[in-house]
Design an enzyme around this catalytic site. Structure first.
Site, mmCIF file in Angstrom:
data_model
loop_
_atom_site.group_PDB
_atom_site.id
_atom_site.type_symbol
_atom_site.label_atom_id
_atom_site.label_comp_id
_atom_site.label_asym_id
_atom_site.label_seq_id
_atom_site.Cartn_x
_atom_site.Cartn_y
_atom_site.Cartn_z
ATOM 1 N N SER A 116 34.599 12.314 35.439
ATOM 2 C CA SER A 116 33.676 11.547 34.589
ATOM 3 C C SER A 116 32.367 11.263 35.318
ATOM 4 C CB SER A 116 34.317 10.217 34.180
ATOM 5 O OG SER A 116 33.323 9.339 33.676
ATOM 6 N N TYR A 141 27.038 12.728 30.084
ATOM 7 C CA TYR A 141 26.364 12.335 28.852
ATOM 8 C C TYR A 141 25.008 13.014 28.886
ATOM 9 C CZ TYR A 141 30.015 8.851 28.301
ATOM 10 O OH TYR A 141 31.238 8.236 28.138
ATOM 11 N N THR A 167 29.729 14.898 26.453
ATOM 12 C CA THR A 167 30.350 13.970 25.504
ATOM 13 C C THR A 167 29.340 13.639 24.402
ATOM 14 O OG1 THR A 167 31.766 13.104 27.221
ATOM 15 C CG2 THR A 167 31.479 11.715 25.275
ATOM 16 N N LYS A 254 32.473 17.670 23.784
ATOM 17 C CA LYS A 254 33.616 16.758 23.594
ATOM 18 C C LYS A 254 33.286 15.703 22.536
ATOM 19 C CE LYS A 254 36.543 13.580 26.296
ATOM 20 N NZ LYS A 254 36.165 12.222 25.925
ATOM 21 N N HIS A 278 37.455 10.003 21.552
ATOM 22 C CA HIS A 278 37.257 9.142 22.718
ATOM 23 C C HIS A 278 38.422 8.135 22.840
ATOM 24 C CE1 HIS A 278 33.546 8.508 25.336
ATOM 25 N NE2 HIS A 278 34.400 7.646 25.859
HETATM 26 C C1 FMN Z 1 39.513 3.856 30.434
HETATM 27 C C2 FMN Z 1 38.901 5.049 29.760
HETATM 28 C C3 FMN Z 1 37.674 5.538 30.200
HETATM 29 C C4 FMN Z 1 37.109 6.658 29.577
HETATM 30 N N1 FMN Z 1 35.933 7.168 30.069
HETATM 31 C C5 FMN Z 1 35.417 8.289 29.505
HETATM 32 C C6 FMN Z 1 34.235 8.886 30.045
HETATM 33 O O1 FMN Z 1 33.685 8.433 31.040
HETATM 34 N N2 FMN Z 1 33.730 9.979 29.410
HETATM 35 C C7 FMN Z 1 34.339 10.525 28.315
HETATM 36 O O2 FMN Z 1 33.866 11.523 27.777
HETATM 37 N N3 FMN Z 1 35.479 9.996 27.814
HETATM 38 C C8 FMN Z 1 36.032 8.907 28.380
HETATM 39 N N4 FMN Z 1 37.195 8.393 27.882
HETATM 40 C C9 FMN Z 1 37.886 9.078 26.776
HETATM 41 C C10 FMN Z 1 38.880 10.116 27.316
HETATM 42 O O3 FMN Z 1 38.211 11.198 27.921
HETATM 43 C C11 FMN Z 1 39.774 10.697 26.211
HETATM 44 O O4 FMN Z 1 38.974 11.194 25.179
HETATM 45 C C12 FMN Z 1 40.784 9.697 25.651
HETATM 46 O O5 FMN Z 1 41.200 8.774 26.629
HETATM 47 C C13 FMN Z 1 42.011 10.444 25.124
HETATM 48 O O6 FMN Z 1 42.918 9.572 24.563
HETATM 49 P P1 FMN Z 1 44.228 8.989 25.329
HETATM 50 O O7 FMN Z 1 43.744 7.964 26.275
HETATM 51 O O8 FMN Z 1 45.013 8.433 24.188
HETATM 52 O O9 FMN Z 1 44.942 10.145 25.998
HETATM 53 C C14 FMN Z 1 37.772 7.280 28.484
HETATM 54 C C15 FMN Z 1 39.000 6.773 28.061
HETATM 55 C C16 FMN Z 1 39.581 5.679 28.691
HETATM 56 C C17 FMN Z 1 40.940 5.208 28.236
#
Ligand code: FMN
Length: 385
Positions: A116, A141, A167, A254, A278
């Site tokens: 990330s 981003y 993203t 994404k 997300h």
């Molecule tokens: C704590 C947390 C931080 C996240 N940070 C990002 C991020 O920095 N960039 C991004 O594209 N998605 C981020 N996401 C989304 C994840 O990449 C992903 O799409 C999502 O967690 C998938 O669902 P799941 O947690 O049910 O497996 C984040 C999700 C969580 C739970």
């Protein structure tokens, strides 16, 4: 926690329960709020989407043990089509360098990790510390100040990342724009914890930003707004075209949930799409990614775009259903953080192993003897009536 206890954890639900118990014990109770955050109804709909599909097993056609789950993503081999989604601030869960532990776990199990851009570890530090045999993509981003985006891209090129993940589902921060702040009990934010927040964001509001450690409650409510002002800037397809012109690395988009957006992605020349909302942390009330998958696949037909999926993948049967509906691979977010919270690198490995074992067992139970056998005949949509 002894390794035998880790082995006793048999499901991702158990990991979640133990993580929720362990983090506050270590003074990291606020991390539970951080990980869990997401619109409850949207998350529930995602879970229900998996239940809406029934599996339709073949019989007397399987081979045991399941021969191989190797596949490729954008030409790079991975041992299992279960990969790690980008999650920010992993140091909050596993101080001081959770991302490195995650990268080690992914490399040891032969799968892909997406780093990330809002990690607590700068991309060059991450790139120089991860196992050389690991496969990494760099999420970014389309930051307001393009110098921030270029910093990710140039270092991704320099340190051997194999793709840039953009993203696209976060034009604004739903949390702060809607006034629905995360409720964090000040009592449970550890006073001694200091962390570097978003060190990749070196430019803020057009000016060079000092990279410093944040402490106490500031962790949650940083005085300079950190990366988020730069990330949530409503970027456009023109910004994506600009990015594409900056690098030869493949681009993965994404956060796509509709045929319309998928067609624009084809036009924009991206190499892959992650069908994702997300994890329910941005727009509430969207279609669950699993339901969006067929229309996205239809929209990219005839192109070479690969399509993956994330969101509430918790069982091996969820992975099989996603693949049966046409996803090339799936990604998990929160379960990796639970693994980190429970037992750092070993915890992440165990989470992946549980999912892999369930995945292979379900494939065998469905009469499959290779990934090529996984197709839409394995699933049936339950009628609502
Ligand atoms: C704590 C947390 C931080 C996240 N940070 C990002 C991020 O920095 N960039 C991004 O594209 N998605 C981020 N996401 C989304 C994840 O990449 C992903 O799409 C999502 O967690 C998938 O669902 P799941 O947690 O049910 O497996 C984040 C999700 C969580 C739970």
């Amino acid at each position: 926690m002894a390794d035998s206890t880790l082995i006793k954890l048999k499901s991702l639900q158990e990991f979640e329960e133990v993580a929720i118990q362990k983090l506050p014990e270590r003074g990291l109770g606020f991390a539970v709020t951080y990980i869990t955050f997401g619109d409850k109804r949207t998350r529930r709909e995602m879970q229900k989407a998996f239940n809406r599909y029934w599996l339709q097993p073949n019989v007397l056609t399987a081979r045991q043990p399941f021969p191989s789950t190797w596949t490729t993503l954008l030409g790079q081999p991975i041992r299992i089509p279960i990969c790690i989604a980008p999650t920010a601030d992993q140091a909050v869960v596993a101080p001081p360098d959770g991302d490195i532990l995650t990268a080690q776990a992914a490399a040891e199990l032969g799968t892909l990790m997406i780093y990330s851009s809002v990690s607590n570890l700068r991309i060059d530090e991450f790139g120089s510390k991860v196992p050389p045999n690991g496969l990494h993509w760099a999420q970014t981003y389309l930051f307001k100040d393009k110098r921030n985006t270029l910093h990710i891209v140039r270092n991704a090129e320099k340190y051997g990342f194999k793709a840039i993940v953009v993203t696209a589902d976060s034009p604004v921060d739903y949390i702060s724009s809607s006034g629905r702040g995360e409720e964090v009990d000040e009592q449970i934010v550890p006073s001694e914890m200091t962390i570097t927040i978003s060190p990749n964001v070196a430019y803020l509001k057009g000016k060079a930003r000092e990279s410093r450690k944040y402490s106490d409650h500031e962790l949650w409510n940083p005085s300079d707004g950190t990366a988020y002002f730069e990330a949530f800037c409503a970027p456009t397809w023109e910004d994506l075209a600009w990015l594409k012109g900056q690098t030869k690395l493949p681009i993965v988009l994404k956060g796509i949930l509709t045929a319309k957006a998928a067609k624009l992605a084809v036009k924009a020349g991206v190499d892959a799409i992650i069908v994702s909302c997300h994890g329910g942390r941005q727009l509430p009330g969207v279609q669950p990614p699993l339901f969006a998958l067929p229309e996205v696949l239809e929209a990219v037909k005839g192109s070479k775009i690969e399509v993956y999926l994330d969101g509430e993948i918790r069982f091996g049967s969820d992975v099989v259903k996603a693949l049966a509906l046409g996803a090339r691979a799936v990604f998990i977010g929160r379960p990796v953080l639970w693994g980190l919270a429970v037992k750092r690198k070993e915890g992440v490995k165990r989470v992946l192993q549980i999912l892999e074992d369930e995945f292979k067992t379900v494939l065998t139970m469905c009469g499959c003897s290779s990934l090529q056998d996984v197709d839409s005949s394995l699933v049936k949509l339950k009628s609502l009536f």
